[in-house]
Design an enzyme around this catalytic site. Structure first.
Site, PDB file in Angstrom:
ATOM      1  N   GLN A 103      45.466  41.234  42.233  1.00 22.19           N
ATOM      2  CA  GLN A 103      45.638  42.307  42.510  1.00 22.19           C
ATOM      3  C   GLN A 103      46.553  43.142  44.214  1.00 22.19           C
ATOM      4  O   GLN A 103      46.971  44.031  44.234  1.00 22.19           O
ATOM      5  CB  GLN A 103      44.052  43.197  42.849  1.00 22.19           C
ATOM      6  CG  GLN A 103      43.788  43.162  41.555  1.00 22.19           C
ATOM      7  CD  GLN A 103      44.270  43.763  39.925  1.00 22.19           C
ATOM      8  OE1 GLN A 103      44.937  45.088  40.222  1.00 22.19           O
ATOM      9  NE2 GLN A 103      43.762  43.971  39.588  1.00 22.19           N
TER      10      GLN A 103
ATOM     11  N   ASP B 203      41.327  35.841  46.230  1.00 20.57           N
ATOM     12  CA  ASP B 203      41.909  36.233  44.345  1.00 20.57           C
ATOM     13  C   ASP B 203      43.102  36.810  44.447  1.00 20.57           C
ATOM     14  O   ASP B 203      43.035  38.179  45.129  1.00 20.57           O
ATOM     15  CB  ASP B 203      40.294  37.307  44.013  1.00 20.57           C
ATOM     16  CG  ASP B 203      40.865  37.650  43.069  1.00 20.57           C
ATOM     17  OD1 ASP B 203      42.106  37.535  42.030  1.00 20.57           O
ATOM     18  OD2 ASP B 203      40.090  38.016  41.964  1.00 20.57           O
TER      19      ASP B 203
ATOM     20  N   LYS C  19      49.905  40.471  35.101  1.00 24.43           N
ATOM     21  CA  LYS C  19      50.305  42.112  36.465  1.00 24.43           C
ATOM     22  C   LYS C  19      51.485  41.713  37.282  1.00 24.43           C
ATOM     23  O   LYS C  19      51.176  42.760  38.162  1.00 24.43           O
ATOM     24  CB  LYS C  19      48.807  41.671  36.534  1.00 24.43           C
ATOM     25  CG  LYS C  19      46.914  41.404  36.139  1.00 24.43           C
ATOM     26  CD  LYS C  19      46.318  42.093  37.208  1.00 24.43           C
ATOM     27  CE  LYS C  19      44.640  41.235  36.536  1.00 24.43           C
ATOM     28  NZ  LYS C  19      44.829  42.461  36.091  1.00 24.43           N
TER      29      LYS C  19
ATOM     30  N   CYS D 112      35.520  45.490  34.580  1.00 28.73           N
ATOM     31  CA  CYS D 112      35.074  43.769  34.793  1.00 28.73           C
ATOM     32  C   CYS D 112      34.492  43.302  36.432  1.00 28.73           C
ATOM     33  O   CYS D 112      34.461  42.069  37.126  1.00 28.73           O
ATOM     34  CB  CYS D 112      35.697  42.748  34.878  1.00 28.73           C
ATOM     35  SG  CYS D 112      36.385  42.615  33.146  1.00 28.73           S
TER      36      CYS D 112
ATOM     37  N   HIS E 178      35.384  40.741  41.114  1.00 26.68           N
ATOM     38  CA  HIS E 178      35.829  40.405  39.700  1.00 26.68           C
ATOM     39  C   HIS E 178      35.186  39.542  39.190  1.00 26.68           C
ATOM     40  O   HIS E 178      34.824  38.494  39.897  1.00 26.68           O
ATOM     41  CB  HIS E 178      37.720  40.339  39.421  1.00 26.68           C
ATOM     42  CG  HIS E 178      37.805  40.817  37.415  1.00 26.68           C
ATOM     43  ND1 HIS E 178      38.123  39.229  37.011  1.00 26.68           N
ATOM     44  CD2 HIS E 178      37.999  41.394  37.462  1.00 26.68           C
ATOM     45  CE1 HIS E 178      37.455  40.109  35.615  1.00 26.68           C
ATOM     46  NE2 HIS E 178      38.756  41.230  35.608  1.00 26.68           N
TER      47      HIS E 178
HETATM   48  C1  LIG Z   1      40.998  41.056  40.966  1.00 24.78           C
HETATM   49  C2  LIG Z   1      40.493  40.391  39.576  1.00 24.78           C
HETATM   50  N1  LIG Z   1      40.689  39.500  39.798  1.00 24.78           N
HETATM   51  C3  LIG Z   1      40.843  38.077  38.511  1.00 24.78           C
HETATM   52  C4  LIG Z   1      41.259  39.336  37.318  1.00 24.78           C
HETATM   53  C5  LIG Z   1      41.274  38.679  35.587  1.00 24.78           C
HETATM   54  O1  LIG Z   1      42.892  38.521  35.815  1.00 24.78           O
HETATM   55  P1  LIG Z   1      42.426  37.799  34.065  1.00 24.78           P
HETATM   56  O2  LIG Z   1      42.032  38.777  33.084  1.00 24.78           O
HETATM   57  O3  LIG Z   1      44.473  37.571  33.566  1.00 24.78           O
HETATM   58  O4  LIG Z   1      42.171  36.155  34.035  1.00 24.78           O
HETATM   59  C6  LIG Z   1      41.828  40.721  37.097  1.00 24.78           C
HETATM   60  C7  LIG Z   1      41.843  41.350  35.969  1.00 24.78           C
HETATM   61  O5  LIG Z   1      41.431  42.526  35.687  1.00 24.78           O
HETATM   62  C8  LIG Z   1      41.469  41.334  38.294  1.00 24.78           C
HETATM   63  O6  LIG Z   1      41.732  42.863  38.462  1.00 24.78           O
END
Ligand SMILES: Cc1ncc(COP(=O)(O)O)c(C=O)c1O
Length: 422
Positions: free
Chosen positions: A215, A212, A238, A380, A136
């Protein structure tokens, strides 16, 4: 590379009843849209009443600023906030739950904190940061910003046609790497990456690993001590919690070494006209008034997830994903292309797809007319879109409140979409 992140699934009769679970989420009754088939939990999940009530009750009975007042209500608020911190630490299997969780605004801020607090400390112009093409932007752009200032190299691990990381030559790819940043679960492909094994390789090369979990931790049991990673990011919204809160976990030794990122109140021990000294970890990284009600809400969300059981949630999502993939292939045949691993056990409850000759935004709009909410766009993850050779995908994502009937609505709406465009 073998993936050991296989979860022991419970017997069928213990797996959750999504129709009953749904009753706990007021939006499904109150949204004012019927049907409301919510298949966008990978973007943001819904929250159960218990989370809303916990936050409401906090504001009704306990609100004061934390770590400041010596009166009772302020102490109670501080206790709730600190208990939420330890709760999240325990939920993730952190070795020192009360010390190693830093609350942030979201996962994005957690990555920025790590890059600018720790990356800045250890990276020089000749170093390498290794990422993957399925990251992401939250785990790409902070490194690029830092690279502009320091000048190190950023490399990317490729993906293969099934949406798996290409790891055959991982030892070679890790040569000279100081930091490896890798997602536990792709938000587009659903791919579950073999983080434990990757971390072992990275550690042999002396690299630090940041994973990360945005998810992953909402959907599968997380045990940081088993994973062996050095830092980890999550985001509250999430995982049934409120927006406005996320966290960075990192080993005590890393947090001790890290520069503070934001300066101001709370994060200092002393300030004079000459300079400042920092507070102890984790407070050293939490400048200003923190997200107190959000921490209370997140803790209530964790309790809710724990009561249902992450193994049950995983088993439920796996069964829904298998059913959805089967139905999509059966009813849409060559009209649909599904990205990511064909084997549902190798993926989370996320299905990105493309309908032949229909733009994902059109897919999403037509599905909306049928009451089905899916996300369309680059998610993203633009480097991944480039690897897949598409500008965008449509994505359906499942959570504990989704049912087979939700999947049926998705599939029927997609069949209608195809008919509409023919
Ligand atoms: C894999 C992953 N990492 C990081 C993020 C970033 O999360 P946030 O927008 O809550 O900072 C997301 C959000 O879609 C994500 O799917």
């Amino acid at each position: 590379m073998a993936n050991e992140l296989v979860v022991e699934l419970p017997d069928n009769d213990k797996v959750l009843d999504a129709q009953t679970v749904k009753q706990d989420f007021p939006i499904f009754k109150e949204v004012g849209q019927d049907p409301f088939v919510y298949l966008d939990s990978a973007a943001s999940a819904q929250r159960p009443s218990k989370v809303l009530e916990a936050m409401d009750s906090y504001y009704h009975t306990t609100h004061a600023n934390v770590h400041r007042g010596v009166y009772r209500v302020a102490e109670q608020a501080t206790n709730l906030y600190e208990e939420a911190r330890s709760h999240l630490g325990r939920f993730l299997g952190a070795p020192k739950p009360e010390l190693e969780i830093v609350f942030t605004k979201n996962a994005t801020e957690a990555f920025n904190l790590f890059a600018h607090g720790y990356g800045r400390k250890i990276l020089g112009p000749n170093d390498v940061v290794l990422l993957t093409k399925m990251e992401h932007h939250a785990n790409i752009v902070p490194w690029m910003i830092l690279r502009e200032q320091i000048g190190f190299e950023i490399r990317f691990i490729d993906i293969d046609a099934e949406g798996q990381l290409v790891l055959d030559n991982i030892e070679q790819q890790l040569k000279g790497v100081k930091i490896l940043g890798v997602t536990m679960a792709s938000n587009v492909l659903g791919t579950l990456n073999p983080i434990k094994q990757l971390t072992e390789y990275a550690h042999q090369e002396g690299a630090i690993v940041i994973a990360d979990g945005a998810q992953y931790s909402p959907h599968l049991p997380t045990n940081l001590q088993v994973l062996g990673v050095d830092a980890y990011c999550i985001t509250g919204h999430k995982m049934l919690g409120p927006t406005g809160i996320g966290a960075l976990w990192a080993r005590t030794s890393i947090l001790e070494e890290m520069y503070p990122f934001l300066g101001g109140g709370e994060m200092i021990r002393n300030v004079t006209t000459e300079g400042f000294t920092t507070n102890d970890i984790p407070h050293k990284f939490e400048a200003g008034t923190p997200p107190i009600a959000e921490a209370v809400g997140l803790s209530a969300a964790l309790t809710y997830l724990e009561e249902i059981g992450l193994e049950n949630i995983r088993a439920h999502e796996l069964s829904l994903t298998s059913y959805a993939m089967e139905q999509l292939h059966e009813r849409l045949g060559s009209e649909i292309k599904i990205f990511g691993p064909e084997n549902p056990s190798a993926r989370s409850g996320v299905i990105s797809f493309e309908l032949k000759d229909v733009h994902p935004h059109d897919v999403s709009q037509i599905l909306d007319q049928e009451g089905v909410c899916v996300r369309a766009g680059h998610h993203c993850a633009k480097p991944l879109m480039t690897s897949l050779n598409v500008p965008a995908t449509a994505r359906a994502s499942f959570y504990l409140y989704n049912t087979e009937s939700d999947v049926d609505s998705l599939v029927s709406a997609l069949v209608k979409t195809v008919e509409f465009f023919r």
